[in-house]
Enzyme design. Structure first.
Site, mmCIF file in Angstrom:
data_model
loop_
_atom_site.group_PDB
_atom_site.id
_atom_site.type_symbol
_atom_site.label_atom_id
_atom_site.label_comp_id
_atom_site.label_asym_id
_atom_site.label_seq_id
_atom_site.Cartn_x
_atom_site.Cartn_y
_atom_site.Cartn_z
ATOM 1 N N ARG A 56 144.874 -43.772 -51.953
ATOM 2 C CA ARG A 56 145.938 -44.530 -52.599
ATOM 3 C C ARG A 56 146.398 -45.666 -51.691
ATOM 4 O O ARG A 56 146.598 -45.486 -50.478
ATOM 5 C CB ARG A 56 147.124 -43.626 -52.931
ATOM 6 C CG ARG A 56 146.903 -42.728 -54.136
ATOM 7 C CD ARG A 56 146.611 -43.530 -55.377
ATOM 8 N NE ARG A 56 146.842 -42.774 -56.600
ATOM 9 C CZ ARG A 56 146.560 -43.230 -57.809
ATOM 10 N NH1 ARG A 56 146.021 -44.432 -57.945
ATOM 11 N NH2 ARG A 56 146.811 -42.491 -58.871
ATOM 12 N N GLU A 88 142.952 -39.245 -69.878
ATOM 13 C CA GLU A 88 142.794 -39.270 -68.432
ATOM 14 C C GLU A 88 142.205 -37.967 -67.900
ATOM 15 O O GLU A 88 141.459 -37.980 -66.914
ATOM 16 C CB GLU A 88 144.143 -39.551 -67.761
ATOM 17 C CG GLU A 88 144.674 -40.955 -67.978
ATOM 18 C CD GLU A 88 143.905 -42.013 -67.197
ATOM 19 O OE1 GLU A 88 143.117 -41.642 -66.299
ATOM 20 O OE2 GLU A 88 144.091 -43.206 -67.486
ATOM 21 N N GLU A 148 136.231 -48.469 -63.097
ATOM 22 C CA GLU A 148 137.568 -48.762 -62.580
ATOM 23 C C GLU A 148 137.669 -48.503 -61.081
ATOM 24 O O GLU A 148 138.762 -48.490 -60.520
ATOM 25 C CB GLU A 148 138.610 -47.936 -63.341
ATOM 26 C CG GLU A 148 138.696 -48.292 -64.820
ATOM 27 C CD GLU A 148 139.795 -47.553 -65.560
ATOM 28 O OE1 GLU A 148 140.560 -46.820 -64.896
ATOM 29 O OE2 GLU A 148 139.892 -47.710 -66.788
#
Length: 375
Positions: free
Chosen positions: A244, A278, A329
């Site tokens: 992240r 998701e 992505e």
């Protein structure tokens, strides 16, 4: 003063009024038709194309009395979505009229089925109208082509705004009433996939007076949804792990984050649909019953993001876990199936430092006894 023949989305008067920054009641419109043309839906898009078609008639609106500023605003809005200006003659009840038209669709967009304005209005009318407000925040300085790149996120933020307008409870907090905030300025100094907006406003104080004028900024994403898969029979959860940028930007010693499955809510999608999608994309997992945990602002002093969190029942057998994510992505995700008690230990050690996951695990700690089923 100019005349334009508009078809498709701009025949929706609230959208046209938002683009022109004029009340809809001030617009001079008249039904009109363009002979030997047809309006067709662009393949894979929510906007129409106008194409030559002998014998057909393209229905639309003739808008008269447009100022140079009106034309400039229309050119900006349409230019960003790949349309240029042409001159045509349209038919009206009063006879033929010369007018401008936006045509020449962006390259690579093929026509598909017929354009149905009622279907579009029901599904997209409010959403596109709201998004047009953000498009026009860039007028006239931001290149209109930038808007096309940001289309999906602007629609997602518009959907967030429409959801946010639903009445909310105010039994303890001060109820928000008309006139509580007087906004005198709004700019968008940064706009890419995400955006930053800056507001100048005054607001009512708790003592009843108006505050001094202040300037505040907010980081804009769109609403997001998370889901913690839980197997009641095994009393286990599925956690995902990925790098992240937030911890990286902070300089954290550990930049891989343990989280719940999460994603931005796509335009036209519900939070429940988001987490089911998701779960498949990130973990190859089909969810059963969903249990709503909480809805919350993770950082209301600086971010407009609102998160919907769920616990989703799932079979976390031998096939669950492992590598996942969408390569398109750039996702690189690893799934872990762990016992519920182990997940709670990870909160205590600080290895789980992700707020939606912590909240979902704490919700599950309160409710899981009623959800457990025999193995």
């Amino acid at each position: 003063m100019e005349r334009m023949f508009l078809y498709g989305t701009l025949c929706h008067l609230p959208l046209l009024a938002r683009v022109l920054n004029r009340p809809a009641g001030t617009l001079d419109t008249l039904p009109a038709r363009l002979p030997d043309h047809a309006v067709r839906l662009a393949d894979g898009e929510g906007f129409p194309l106008i194409l030559p078609e002998p014998g057909a008639e393209a229905e639309g609106l003739l808008v008269s009395g447009l100022t140079a500023e009106d034309r400039a605003r229309l050119d900006y809005y349409e230019g960003g979505y790949g349309f240029g200006h042409e001159e045509v003659t349209v038919e009206t009840a009063a006879g033929p009229v010369a007018a401008g038209i936006y045509a020449r669709a962006r390259s690579g967009r093929a026509p598909t089925g017929a354009w149905d304005p009622d279907v579009w209005r029901a599904r997209w009318g409010d959403l596109v109208t709201e998004a047009a407000g953000e498009v026009m925040l860039g007028y006239p300085d931001r290149p209109p082509e930038v808007n096309a790149r940001r289309d999906r996120m602007m629609l997602a933020r518009a959907a967030s705004t429409l959801r946010a307008r639903a009445p909310g409870p105010a039994s303890l907090r001060k109820p928000t009433r008309p006139g509580d905030v007087v906004e005198t300025g709004r700019v968008q100094p940064y706009a890419n996939f995400f955006a930053v907006e800056e507001y100048t406003f005054r607001h009512t104080r708790f003592d009843g007076r108006m505050s001094d004028q202040m300037v505040r900024a907010a980081f804009l994403t769109g609403d997001a949804a998370t889901v913690l898969p839980y197997d009641p029979a095994r009393d286990a959860v599925l956690l995902i792990e990925q790098l992240r940028v937030g911890p990286y930007a902070r300089g954290d010693s550990q930049i891989w984050s343990v989280e719940a499955i999460a994603g931005l809510i796509d335009p036209g999608e519900s939070p429940e649909e988001t987490v089911r999608r998701e779960a498949v994309e990130e973990a190859g997992l089909t969810l059963g019953a969903l249990h709503r945990c909480y809805g919350y602002y993770p950082s209301p002093g600086a971010k407009a993001e609102y998160i919907y969190s769920f616990v989703g029942e799932a079979d976390l057998g031998a096939e669950a876990g492992g590598l996942g994510g969408l390569a398109a992505e750039g996702e690189d995700i690893r799934g872990h199936v762990v016992a519920f008690d182990r997940a709670m230990e990870l909160i205590g050690t600080g290895e789980i430092g992700n707020a939606p996951l912590i909240l979902s695990l704490l919700w599950l700690a309160r409710h899981r006894e009623t959800n457990q089923r025999p193995a």
